[in-house]
Design a protein around this motif. Sequence first.
Motif, PDB file in Angstrom:
ATOM      1  N   ILE A 217       0.814  -1.218   0.000  1.00  0.00           N
ATOM      2  CA  ILE A 217       0.000   0.000   0.000  1.00  0.00           C
ATOM      3  C   ILE A 217       0.848   1.268   0.000  1.00  0.00           C
ATOM      4  N   PHE A 218       1.927   1.287   0.789  1.00  0.00           N
ATOM      5  CA  PHE A 218       2.678   2.528   0.954  1.00  0.00           C
ATOM      6  C   PHE A 218       3.933   2.613   0.087  1.00  0.00           C
ATOM      7  N   ASP A 219       4.558   1.494  -0.232  1.00  0.00           N
ATOM      8  CA  ASP A 219       5.749   1.548  -1.079  1.00  0.00           C
ATOM      9  C   ASP A 219       5.371   1.482  -2.562  1.00  0.00           C
ATOM     10  N   ILE A 220       4.635   0.455  -2.935  1.00  0.00           N
ATOM     11  CA  ILE A 220       4.231   0.301  -4.335  1.00  0.00           C
ATOM     12  C   ILE A 220       3.056   1.218  -4.657  1.00  0.00           C
ATOM     13  N   GLY A 221       2.060   1.234  -3.776  1.00  0.00           N
ATOM     14  CA  GLY A 221       0.870   2.054  -4.005  1.00  0.00           C
ATOM     15  C   GLY A 221       1.076   3.530  -3.753  1.00  0.00           C
ATOM     16  N   GLY A 222       2.157   3.896  -3.086  1.00  0.00           N
ATOM     17  CA  GLY A 222       2.455   5.309  -2.851  1.00  0.00           C
ATOM     18  C   GLY A 222       1.691   5.944  -1.707  1.00  0.00           C
ATOM     19  N   GLY A 223       0.943   5.137  -0.946  1.00  0.00           N
ATOM     20  CA  GLY A 223       0.207   5.671   0.198  1.00  0.00           C
ATOM     21  C   GLY A 223      -1.207   6.120  -0.170  1.00  0.00           C
ATOM     22  N   ILE A 224      -1.869   6.695   0.809  1.00  0.00           N
ATOM     23  CA  ILE A 224      -3.270   7.101   0.641  1.00  0.00           C
ATOM     24  C   ILE A 224      -3.337   8.415  -0.134  1.00  0.00           C
ATOM     25  N   LYS A 225      -4.224   8.480  -1.102  1.00  0.00           N
ATOM     26  CA  LYS A 225      -4.310   9.667  -1.947  1.00  0.00           C
ATOM     27  C   LYS A 225      -5.091  10.793  -1.266  1.00  0.00           C
ATOM     28  N   ASP A 226      -4.903  11.977  -1.786  1.00  0.00           N
ATOM     29  CA  ASP A 226      -5.619  13.188  -1.346  1.00  0.00           C
ATOM     30  C   ASP A 226      -5.427  13.475   0.140  1.00  0.00           C
ATOM     31  N   GLY A 227      -4.279  13.064   0.670  1.00  0.00           N
ATOM     32  CA  GLY A 227      -3.961  13.376   2.057  1.00  0.00           C
ATOM     33  C   GLY A 227      -4.792  12.648   3.088  1.00  0.00           C
ATOM     34  N   GLY A 228      -5.475  11.594   2.693  1.00  0.00           N
ATOM     35  CA  GLY A 228      -6.301  10.838   3.633  1.00  0.00           C
ATOM     36  C   GLY A 228      -5.482   9.931   4.533  1.00  0.00           C
ATOM     37  N   ASN A 229      -6.141   9.316   5.483  1.00  0.00           N
ATOM     38  CA  ASN A 229      -5.495   8.377   6.403  1.00  0.00           C
ATOM     39  C   ASN A 229      -5.987   6.968   6.127  1.00  0.00           C
ATOM     40  N   PHE A 230      -5.064   6.013   6.209  1.00  0.00           N
ATOM     41  CA  PHE A 230      -5.442   4.617   5.971  1.00  0.00           C
ATOM     42  C   PHE A 230      -6.425   4.148   7.049  1.00  0.00           C
ATOM     43  N   LYS A 231      -7.448   3.436   6.607  1.00  0.00           N
ATOM     44  CA  LYS A 231      -8.423   2.890   7.545  1.00  0.00           C
ATOM     45  C   LYS A 231      -8.503   1.373   7.469  1.00  0.00           C
ATOM     46  N   ALA A 232      -8.639   0.848   6.248  1.00  0.00           N
ATOM     47  CA  ALA A 232      -8.792  -0.593   6.097  1.00  0.00           C
ATOM     48  C   ALA A 232      -8.504  -0.999   4.661  1.00  0.00           C
ATOM     49  N   VAL A 233      -8.366  -2.298   4.457  1.00  0.00           N
ATOM     50  CA  VAL A 233      -8.238  -2.837   3.112  1.00  0.00           C
ATOM     51  C   VAL A 233      -9.099  -4.085   3.014  1.00  0.00           C
ATOM     52  N   GLN A 234      -9.898  -4.154   1.974  1.00  0.00           N
ATOM     53  CA  GLN A 234     -10.694  -5.350   1.703  1.00  0.00           C
ATOM     54  C   GLN A 234      -9.880  -6.227   0.775  1.00  0.00           C
ATOM     55  N   ILE A 235      -9.558  -7.427   1.211  1.00  0.00           N
ATOM     56  CA  ILE A 235      -8.743  -8.330   0.418  1.00  0.00           C
ATOM     57  C   ILE A 235      -9.551  -9.570   0.055  1.00  0.00           C
ATOM     58  N   GLY A 236      -9.477  -9.959  -1.206  1.00  0.00           N
ATOM     59  CA  GLY A 236     -10.178 -11.169  -1.633  1.00  0.00           C
ATOM     60  C   GLY A 236     -11.578 -10.944  -2.125  1.00  0.00           C
ATOM     61  N   GLY A 237     -11.970  -9.681  -2.351  1.00  0.00           N
ATOM     62  CA  GLY A 237     -13.288  -9.404  -2.892  1.00  0.00           C
ATOM     63  C   GLY A 237     -14.404  -9.769  -1.936  1.00  0.00           C
ATOM     64  N   PRO A 238     -15.583 -10.104  -2.461  1.00  0.00           N
ATOM     65  CA  PRO A 238     -16.733 -10.415  -1.598  1.00  0.00           C
ATOM     66  C   PRO A 238     -16.565 -11.707  -0.814  1.00  0.00           C
ATOM     67  N   SER A 239     -15.533 -12.478  -1.166  1.00  0.00           N
ATOM     68  CA  SER A 239     -15.259 -13.700  -0.412  1.00  0.00           C
ATOM     69  C   SER A 239     -14.145 -13.495   0.608  1.00  0.00           C
TER      70      SER A 239
END
Length: 630
Positions: free
Chosen positions: A410-432
Amino acid sequence: MRKIENRTILNEIQAETKQKIDQTRMRILICAGTGCLAGGSGEIYERMCELVKENPNVEVKFGAEIAHEGVENHIDIKKSGCHGFCEMGPLMRIEPQGILYTKVKLEDCDAIFHRTIEKGELIRHLMYKQDGMEYPKQEEIPFYKKQTRLVLKNCGHIDAEHMEEYIATGGYQALAKVLFEQKPEDVVNEIMESNLRGRGGGGFTTGYKWQQVARQKETTRYIVCNGDEGDPGAFMDRSVMEGDPHKMIEGMMIAAYAVGAQEGYIYVRAEYPLAISRLKLAIAQAEEAGLLGEHIMGSDFSFKLHINRGAGAFVCGEGSALTASIEGNRGMPRVKPPRTVEQGLFAKPTVLNNVETFANVPMIILNGTDWYKSIGPEKSPGTKAFALTGSVKNTGLIEVPMGTTLREVIFDIGGGIKDGGNFKAVQIGGPSGGCLMETNLEISLDFDSLKKMGAMIGSGGLVVMDDHTCMVEVARFFMNFTQNESCGKCVPCREGTKRMLEILERIVEGKGELGDLDLLEELATMITETALCGLGKSAALPVMSTLKNFRNEYVEHIVDKKCAAHVCQAMRRYVISPERCKGCSKCARNCPAGAISGQIREVFKIDNDKCIKCGACESACAFDAIHVEG
């Protein structure tokens, strides 16, 4: 293309094509994946071809320092597959310099030709920039630099529509190796030893699945590739099918040789027209070259390949539902046993793996099991492709070693949270899958570590959420998707998900009760333990994980009738700021419920008992005087 009647001809074509590529002074690879095509890369390709045709004697100046004897002053314009950096598309890569131009527009083509190709100039506004740094070369961009692209190695680097370019990278050498150097049981043992696990979500050991099929008494066997990929936001398999289809096909052929199958099926969702088109072309090219059909490369091995288009049912990602769909029946899972390895397609033993799993196979055969097991943790070796989306600066398709942490992604490859926001959560694996929070950022992305946290890799979707996200609404969204996609065959999934969705809808409407939380947990346990198929068993995961990690938000919705993220419309309470209100009455005139009253040039007021929370007043106010309270 010549008929590849033996291994020698394959080697000759590889050497000839590689030499031709090496002797080309410049190759311009324009992304022709679905995302970039939607952004206009098709028109960019046509314009670049026109410019080269209009200037047949142009002298290539760019990269003169790398020129050497034998290099032709020639420009090749190619359509490549997805480069992965979808946020920055349309993309154009210039080789052999490795230059990557981002967000290319049709009107940039002339400048690229006349300034970059003719004069050797870099065009600064087309280069990627991050934290004040300019990155002209693709491999230096942090998004790419911190990845390990193996399955996706060729995507964006070869012409996706010409088999010779795949052969030039070593394509079909793994097939030749198993045909002429290994027995079928040797191949099964090698895949078993590699500990390759299925990339479709469950993480089942691939070699064991192959071994089970190879042991069956029934000699008619099938190879099936699951390219359905129904998870919202997931597009890993699509990119491989579009950008490097022969790698997946070669993996299927090796599996067929290993288990004694002579026929295979690729199941692709109909919403992937470009993937289907590229697969059809790849199969036709392989057939013409003699790599599909009878006595492949002069061996005793024969294999035919078919494409089946799915109608978009999420449940057809489940093995028995998928094979039923190929057979022409309604896609519904069946009770097991017997399992697919015993009675799969047409009630015959079937190897069923997804696109990414098959794409790993040629690399393992060529490089060996020790090489493969050196990447990632012991029990989950290799790499995994993820679709990184949501509130992150760099969205797109990435590939990292298993065991990479969420923080790195999220932070190295993804470059962190956009628009100055703060990380809250990540949904992994879709609806499953499940939701992970900030305290889970150091978790290793592998099958076993995620399972312990009540989540799963699934197909590889990663949706990043910031502090403006309501986790109750996230759970409701995924439950709505799962409930709509339930095939309805078993009661736990058909009725259970419906009841859970009704409860979640009550909560986001401000009508929930504390007892609803216990009921949600009870229903989730029941569905997980009694649903017929894997999709039903994992349907409640998003709810269970959000309840575990963000229970306070559920309680806030129920007790305080408040959504801190201001996402749940029914809980919004609009107020007018006396300091900003000019008394213009525009808000009252635009209110469809007549909930706003007041006198001209005086402060207006909102009656929240009448307010229908539509937000029309906020949109109409020219003075930013109306906002959601809290």
